[in-house]
Design a protein around this motif. Structure first.
Motif, short mmCIF file in Angstrom:
data_model
loop_
_atom_site.label_atom_id
_atom_site.label_comp_id
_atom_site.label_asym_id
_atom_site.label_seq_id
_atom_site.Cartn_x
_atom_site.Cartn_y
_atom_site.Cartn_z
N ILE A 199 0.86 -1.20 0.00
CA ILE A 199 0.00 0.00 0.00
C ILE A 199 0.89 1.24 0.00
O ILE A 199 2.06 1.17 0.39
N GLY B 260 3.46 3.76 -0.95
CA GLY B 260 4.66 3.66 -1.78
C GLY B 260 4.98 2.23 -2.18
O GLY B 260 5.73 2.00 -3.13
N SER B 261 4.44 1.25 -1.48
CA SER B 261 4.71 -0.15 -1.81
C SER B 261 3.69 -0.69 -2.82
O SER B 261 3.64 -1.89 -3.07
N SER C 196 6.42 -4.37 1.66
CA SER C 196 6.20 -3.47 2.80
C SER C 196 7.54 -3.11 3.41
O SER C 196 8.26 -3.99 3.91
N LYS C 197 7.84 -1.84 3.39
CA LYS C 197 9.11 -1.39 3.96
C LYS C 197 9.22 -1.82 5.42
O LYS C 197 10.22 -2.38 5.83
N THR C 198 8.17 -1.57 6.18
CA THR C 198 8.22 -1.85 7.61
C THR C 198 7.78 -3.29 7.94
O THR C 198 8.10 -3.82 8.99
N THR D 126 2.62 -2.78 8.31
CA THR D 126 1.44 -2.02 7.87
C THR D 126 0.22 -2.94 7.87
O THR D 126 0.21 -3.97 7.20
N GLU E 44 2.23 13.67 0.21
CA GLU E 44 2.77 13.09 1.45
C GLU E 44 4.10 13.78 1.79
O GLU E 44 4.45 13.92 2.96
O1 F6P Z 1 0.96 5.87 3.96
C1 F6P Z 1 1.96 5.92 4.93
C2 F6P Z 1 3.06 5.02 4.60
O2 F6P Z 1 3.92 5.05 5.67
C3 F6P Z 1 3.76 5.43 3.29
O3 F6P Z 1 4.71 6.38 3.46
C4 F6P Z 1 4.27 4.12 2.83
O4 F6P Z 1 4.59 4.18 1.49
C5 F6P Z 1 3.08 3.22 3.15
O5 F6P Z 1 2.61 3.69 4.39
C6 F6P Z 1 3.38 1.75 3.21
O6 F6P Z 1 4.32 1.44 4.19
P1 F6P Z 1 5.06 0.06 4.19
O7 F6P Z 1 5.83 -0.08 2.91
O8 F6P Z 1 5.95 0.08 5.39
O9 F6P Z 1 4.03 -1.04 4.29
#
Ligand code: F6P
Length: 552
Positions: free
Chosen positions: A160, A162-163, A213-215, A218, A362
């Motif tokens: 979601i 940026g991903s 997902s970067k983190t 999410t 953003e």
């Molecule tokens: O929408 C907030 C956000 O933190 C974006 O900056 C990021 O692209 C998105 O959520 C998805 O985050 P992640 O890649 O960690 O799942």
């Protein structure tokens, strides 16, 4: 309020360059683009720039040489290029998260050296690109098979923000470059309908899920990924051992990926110095690379790099991201424009503006400066738009004859996509609209011209077009992977320039975090009816109504 920020530099709106621009705006008020063109026969030639494959025409802007000079003085005073150099060097310009901002390293050549805390990050970037290449080739050749031995024919990216937006947009743009034997879909919404509609006609044995997902925390993505795993195992009638052949992860968080049950071997890494909305040229682009192939992906990266180098080295008078950023400031801060339209005349760019919304809104949707003090000036615009000519039959009326100033970018291509065959014949009509619109927006139609057409007097005001609506035209030969990279980098750096002038942190997104936290708190109120402390009376009543309508 003091006139300096905490670092002792004057506040933006107290700077002499700011006052000079305001005075100049008043002097120029009432000057029509018709006059600016009439007084300078060279204007159409002089106000153009060539950046790589992009031809930029900015002659239809409400500016003179003096305006451009004053805007560049503002950029110099606010040290835009110093901050640019700090970003390219890997310094921690994302102040509130104490992070470097190095999406430019993702497209740097292998020979480059870019250090974060004394470590050259470029070898790591290329190692991941190599791993992605091997994987993409294995999928494309059929060597990688699913749990039952069937070839992978479906790719579902779950992510979601940026991903999702970057790879989804780029996949749409580069459809003609994709392997048409692969079905590639993008799931982002936590509404189960998104996943349902994306997988309902797919054979699980031929489906690969890419969890982006970067983190890896999410909630939307982890919820959809968990449901996708259940769907896959249910369809295959298999146990957890099937996951390894059908799930890969793109993330910075190896621990969470392993916790989810994806083998770290099947994780493609990126780093905290890549912001989510700046990440689709990192491992986040894996679905795109599988679709278009590693070579086209590298061409795209080369396009990004070309504009990075332009932004890093071109002098202020020829620097396209600087120019576009400053033009936006001219309209937003000195003419009260609230929004900015991006209007591509290419069906393949249908998701481009949606992508730019995250990139721009953003990044620059902020109201405190880099030292935490409220800003007194407008920051990021509302970015909107859809492909022409559809927009012409929807909202262009308001741009032409409404009461709002809406600067717009028109993006078009000289050549249609080869694959269109006989349909390529429609391209000239598409582009005739492209050119006609910017002319009409700039020059309008005077009452005299309307009368000369024999229009009855009572209709003259209705058929008169004031004109003077500013546009940038971006024209390229054709829409290739490299040109897409060039376009995205152009907008990335434009957003950077504006953030630098406004003195805001373009690389954090705390506003989104609040919504995430609140949603987690509200959910038990919906499912179990528990009292959530701190819910306001309106929301409490709405939750009660929801439960009633839901039959709970
Ligand atoms: O929408 C907030 C956000 O933190 C974006 O900056 C990021 O692209 C998105 O959520 C998805 O985050 P992640 O890649 O960690 O799942």
């Amino acid at each position: 309020m003091s006139e300096t920020n905490t670092q002792g530099t004057p506040r933006l709106d107290q700077r002499p360059e700011w006052h000079a621009l305001a005075k100049h705006r008043d002097e120029l008020a009432g000057t029509h683009l018709r006059e600016l063109f009439a007084s300078d026969p060279e204007r159409a030639d002089r106000y153009t720039l060539q950046v790589g494959d992009l031809h930029l025409d900015y002659s239809k802007h409400l500016v003179t040489d003096e305006t451009l000079g004053l805007l560049r003085e503002l950029a110099a005073a606010t040290k835009v290029f110093d901050l640019r150099d700090e970003m390219f060097r890997g310094e921690r310009v994302n102040l509130t998260e104490n992070r470097a901002v190095l999406h430019t390293a993702l497209r740097a050549p292998q020979s480059a050296t870019i250090e974060v805390d004394g470590q050259n990050v470029v070898p790591g970037v290329h190692a991941v690109l190599y791993k992605m290449t091997v994987f993409a080739d294995r999928i494309r050749s059929g060597e990688w098979t699913g749990h039952t031995g069937k070839r992978i024919r479906n790719i579902v990216n779950i992510g979601i923000g940026g991903s999702d937006l970057g790879p989804a947009m780029a996949h749409e743009v580069l459809r003609p470059y994709t392997d048409r034997g692969l079905t590639v879909r993008f799931v982002s919404n936590v509404d189960g309908a998104d996943l349902h509609e994306s997988v309902r006609d797919l054979d699980a044995a031929e489906t690969l899920f890419i969890i982006a997902s970067k983190t890896f925390t999410t909630i939307e993505t982890i919820t959809n990924a968990t449901s996708a795993r259940q769907w896959l195992l249910g369809q295959l009638g298999a146990g957890e051992e099937a996951v390894a052949k059908h799930f890969v992860a793109l993330s910075t968080n190896a621990e969470k990926v392993a916790e989810f049950g994806i083998d770290p071997q099947n994780m493609f890494e990126f780093w905290d110095w890549v912001g989510g909305r700046y990440s689709y040229d990192s491992a986040i682009g894996l679905s795109l690379m599988v679709a278009i192939g590693p070579e086209a992906f590298r061409d795209m990266l080369a396009g990004f790099h070309l504009v990075d180098e332009h932004f890093r080295t071109a002098p202020p008078e020829r620097n396209a991201p600087l120019l576009l950023g400053l033009l936006g400031i001219w309209y937003g801060n000195f003419h009260g424009a609230q929004s900015h339209a991006v209007l591509p005349y290419s069906h393949y760019l249908s998701r481009f503006t949606a992508y730019l919304q995250q990139l721009d809104m953003e990044s620059n949707g902020k109201s405190v400066d880099r030292s935490g003090r409220p800003v007194d000036w407008q920051t990021g615009p509302i970015v909107w738009g859809t492909p022409g000519t559809n927009g012409q039959h929807a909202y262009y009326q308001l741009i032409h004859q409404g009461t709002k100033l809406i600067p717009a970018d028109f993006i078009g291509f000289a050549r249609p996509v080869a694959e269109l065959g006989p349909l390529a014949g429609q391209h000239d009509l598409l582009m005739a609209n492209f050119f006609a619109q910017t002319q009409a927006l700039a020059f309008g139609k005077t009452p005299e011209e309307v009368r000369d057409e024999g229009v009855p007097e009572e209709l003259v005001p209705h058929k008169t077009f004031r004109g003077n609506h500013p546009t940038t035209t971006i024209l390229a030969t054709e829409l290739t992977p490299s040109v897409l990279g060039q376009l995205v980098a152009l907008y990335e750096h434009k957003v950077f320039v504006q953030g630098a002038v406004w003195n805001i942190d373009s690389f954090d997104q705390w506003g989104v975090e609040l919504g995430k936290v609140l949603a987690k708190r509200v959910e038990p109120a919906l499912t179990e009816g528990v009292d959530v402390p701190g819910l306001d009376p309106s929301t409490t009543a709405l939750v009660a109504k929801y439960r009633e309508l839901r039959g709970r």
